[in-house]
Motif scaffolding. Structure first.
Motif, PDB file in Angstrom:
ATOM      1  N   LYS A 111       0.797  -1.222   0.000  1.00 30.93           N
ATOM      2  CA  LYS A 111       0.000   0.000   0.000  1.00 30.93           C
ATOM      3  C   LYS A 111       0.836   1.281   0.000  1.00 30.93           C
ATOM      4  N   VAL A 112       2.021   1.230   0.601  1.00 39.19           N
ATOM      5  CA  VAL A 112       2.899   2.404   0.613  1.00 39.19           C
ATOM      6  C   VAL A 112       3.917   2.334  -0.524  1.00 39.19           C
ATOM      7  N   LEU A 113       4.640   1.218  -0.613  1.00 40.87           N
ATOM      8  CA  LEU A 113       5.645   1.095  -1.680  1.00 40.87           C
ATOM      9  C   LEU A 113       5.028   0.700  -3.019  1.00 40.87           C
ATOM     10  N   GLY A 114       3.840   0.120  -3.004  1.00 40.25           N
ATOM     11  CA  GLY A 114       3.168  -0.221  -4.256  1.00 40.25           C
ATOM     12  C   GLY A 114       3.692  -1.462  -4.941  1.00 40.25           C
ATOM     13  N   MET A 115       4.434  -2.313  -4.204  1.00 37.60           N
ATOM     14  CA  MET A 115       4.936  -3.551  -4.788  1.00 37.60           C
ATOM     15  C   MET A 115       3.815  -4.592  -4.825  1.00 37.60           C
ATOM     16  N   ARG A 116       3.968  -5.586  -5.667  1.00 37.98           N
ATOM     17  CA  ARG A 116       2.970  -6.648  -5.750  1.00 37.98           C
ATOM     18  C   ARG A 116       3.383  -7.833  -4.870  1.00 37.98           C
ATOM     19  N   LEU A 117       2.447  -8.333  -4.067  1.00 30.01           N
ATOM     20  CA  LEU A 117       2.676  -9.610  -3.392  1.00 30.01           C
ATOM     21  C   LEU A 117       2.490 -10.704  -4.432  1.00 30.01           C
ATOM     22  N   VAL A 118       3.585 -11.365  -4.813  1.00 35.46           N
ATOM     23  CA  VAL A 118       3.506 -12.365  -5.880  1.00 35.46           C
ATOM     24  C   VAL A 118       3.425 -13.790  -5.341  1.00 35.46           C
ATOM     25  N   LYS A 119       3.689 -13.965  -4.059  1.00 38.53           N
ATOM     26  CA  LYS A 119       3.582 -15.306  -3.486  1.00 38.53           C
ATOM     27  C   LYS A 119       3.389 -15.184  -1.978  1.00 38.53           C
ATOM     28  N   LYS A 120       2.338 -15.847  -1.490  1.00 40.02           N
ATOM     29  CA  LYS A 120       2.119 -16.002  -0.050  1.00 40.02           C
ATOM     30  C   LYS A 120       2.334 -17.464   0.262  1.00 40.02           C
ATOM     31  N   TYR A 139       4.951 -17.516   7.885  1.00 32.51           N
ATOM     32  CA  TYR A 139       4.788 -17.067   6.510  1.00 32.51           C
ATOM     33  C   TYR A 139       6.134 -16.761   5.851  1.00 32.51           C
ATOM     34  N   HIS A 140       6.137 -16.912   4.528  1.00 26.85           N
ATOM     35  CA  HIS A 140       7.199 -16.373   3.681  1.00 26.85           C
ATOM     36  C   HIS A 140       6.496 -15.598   2.576  1.00 26.85           C
ATOM     37  N   LEU A 141       6.660 -14.269   2.608  1.00 24.50           N
ATOM     38  CA  LEU A 141       6.002 -13.382   1.651  1.00 24.50           C
ATOM     39  C   LEU A 141       7.007 -12.903   0.611  1.00 24.50           C
ATOM     40  N   TYR A 142       6.577 -12.893  -0.650  1.00 21.71           N
ATOM     41  CA  TYR A 142       7.438 -12.468  -1.754  1.00 21.71           C
ATOM     42  C   TYR A 142       6.791 -11.275  -2.466  1.00 21.71           C
ATOM     43  N   TYR A 143       7.515 -10.164  -2.576  1.00 18.68           N
ATOM     44  CA  TYR A 143       7.055  -8.995  -3.315  1.00 18.68           C
ATOM     45  C   TYR A 143       7.935  -8.807  -4.550  1.00 18.68           C
ATOM     46  N   GLY A 144       7.363  -8.238  -5.602  1.00 17.40           N
ATOM     47  CA  GLY A 144       8.164  -8.012  -6.795  1.00 17.40           C
ATOM     48  C   GLY A 144       7.462  -7.139  -7.800  1.00 17.40           C
ATOM     49  N   ASP A 145       7.881  -7.276  -9.060  1.00 15.72           N
ATOM     50  CA  ASP A 145       7.205  -6.553 -10.139  1.00 15.72           C
ATOM     51  C   ASP A 145       5.915  -7.296 -10.486  1.00 15.72           C
ATOM     52  N   TYR A 146       5.391  -7.114 -11.667  1.00 17.40           N
ATOM     53  CA  TYR A 146       4.070  -7.654 -12.000  1.00 17.40           C
ATOM     54  C   TYR A 146       3.992  -9.173 -11.895  1.00 17.40           C
TER      55      TYR A 146
END
Length: 328
Positions: A25-34, A44-51
């Motif tokens: 919500k602040v950085l605008g990255m996509r959560l690509v894997k939960k 949990y292991h959360l992964y953020y990235g591009d599209y």
């Protein structure tokens, strides 16, 4: 053999929910894997990235709710940087951080690029780096559902900073074993300390750099939330990874051997100052088990953990990551 750049960086959070809110919500990255930490399936292991979480764009977090705050020091990964398209994006985030109350420093130049240093709510040390003058490994691509406009979005990982007390053996590991080359230096952050050295791999550029900081004034880091667990480097495929395993074994470094992570395949080892390195393949990728449109919205488990899904889901605190969609 040459690495293709930084693959991902994995850090530590005490709260998956608060972490998700800040990075999406602040950085605008996509959560690509939960998913879950495959070595501790209770968290949990959360992964953020591009599209789609392209190689070189993934910033990941292990949730350890009971951990203590990180105590900064040497033998550490002391800074994660995130690439944006140009200097204008830095100014956009500068204003955005003011609006959200994010701690930040003024924009300044480091290693010939404009940068914006800031911290997340848990004290994670982060820096936006402008690609305006950058040449080298390509960045990722924007996500059309980000709250940040496409032209300002974070598009991948930039240089990763290591901080050590004695740099000699780390330099030998980077240059003799891992085939990095020294490509420059810039002024130390702390007066009286040596310049920060820049090492590059592959095509070079901000997505393929390690910045090595020498500090004689710090204790050893005590890792906790707000700290970084490891940095991973990109290898093409399993064939090349197995060549690296042979090479690491030949120099006598203790290591994990081949590790199957499903979304990629890995090798782990510690360099002489104790910093954990991972070598990871570019594929198969995060869209292997989910449709691209729905990445990160459900709990994803690799096939070898699927038979334990009911148990795993019972251990995890609920984390709603589903996106609101307008019915048509």
């Amino acid at each position: 053999m040459q690495f293709k750049g930084i693959h991902h960086v994995s850090a530590i959070t005490s709260s998956a929910g608060k972490n998700y809110d800040f990075y999406t919500k602040v950085l605008g990255m996509r959560l690509v894997k939960k998913s879950v930490n495959q070595d501790d399936i209770s968290v949990y292991h959360l992964y953020y990235g591009d599209y789609k979480g392209s190689p070189g764009t993934a910033l990941t977090f292990f949730e350890f709710p009971d951990t203590r705050p990180n105590v900064e020091g040497v033998s550490s990964i002391s800074l994660i940087s995130l690439r944006v398209q140009n200097d204008a994006a830095l100014h956009h985030f500068q204003k955005r951080f003011e609006d959200f109350g994010v701690w930040q420093e003024p924009i300044r130049e480091r290693a010939g690029r404009k940068t914006l240093y800031f911290k997340d709510p848990e004290g994670q040390r982060l820096m936006l780096v402008s690609d305006e003058t950058n040449v080298g490994v390509a960045a990722g691509k924007p996500w059309d559902k980000s709250p940040v406009e496409a032209k300002f979005q974070i598009l991948g990982l930039g240089p990763v900073r290591l901080t050590v007390k004695d740099p000699e053996n780390t330099i030998l590991t980077l240059t003799r074993l891992m085939n990095f080359r020294e490509t420059g230096s810039y002024e130390a952050e702390m007066p009286g300390q040596p310049p920060i050295q820049v090492f590059s791999t592959g095509e070079g550029g901000s997505g393929a750099e390690i910045h090595l900081e020498t500090r004689s004034d710090l204790p050893f880091e005590r890792q906790g939330y707000g700290g970084v667990h490891h940095v991973a480097f990109r290898v093409e495929d399993e064939t090349e990874l197995r060549q690296w395993i042979d090479t690491v074994n030949q120099v006598g470094f203790r290591n994990s051997g081949f590790v199957e992570r499903f979304y990629f395949k890995s090798l782990y080892f510690r360099e002489p100052n104790g910093i954990l390195f991972e070598l990871a393949t570019d594929g198969p990728g995060f869209d292997t088990d989910e449709e691209l449109e729905y990445l990160g919205e459900s709990l994803s488990l690799p096939p070898f953990l699927e038979n334990r899904r009911a148990y795993i889901e019972k251990q995890l605190r609920p984390l709603n990551t589903k996106l609101a969609r307008v019915r048509t």
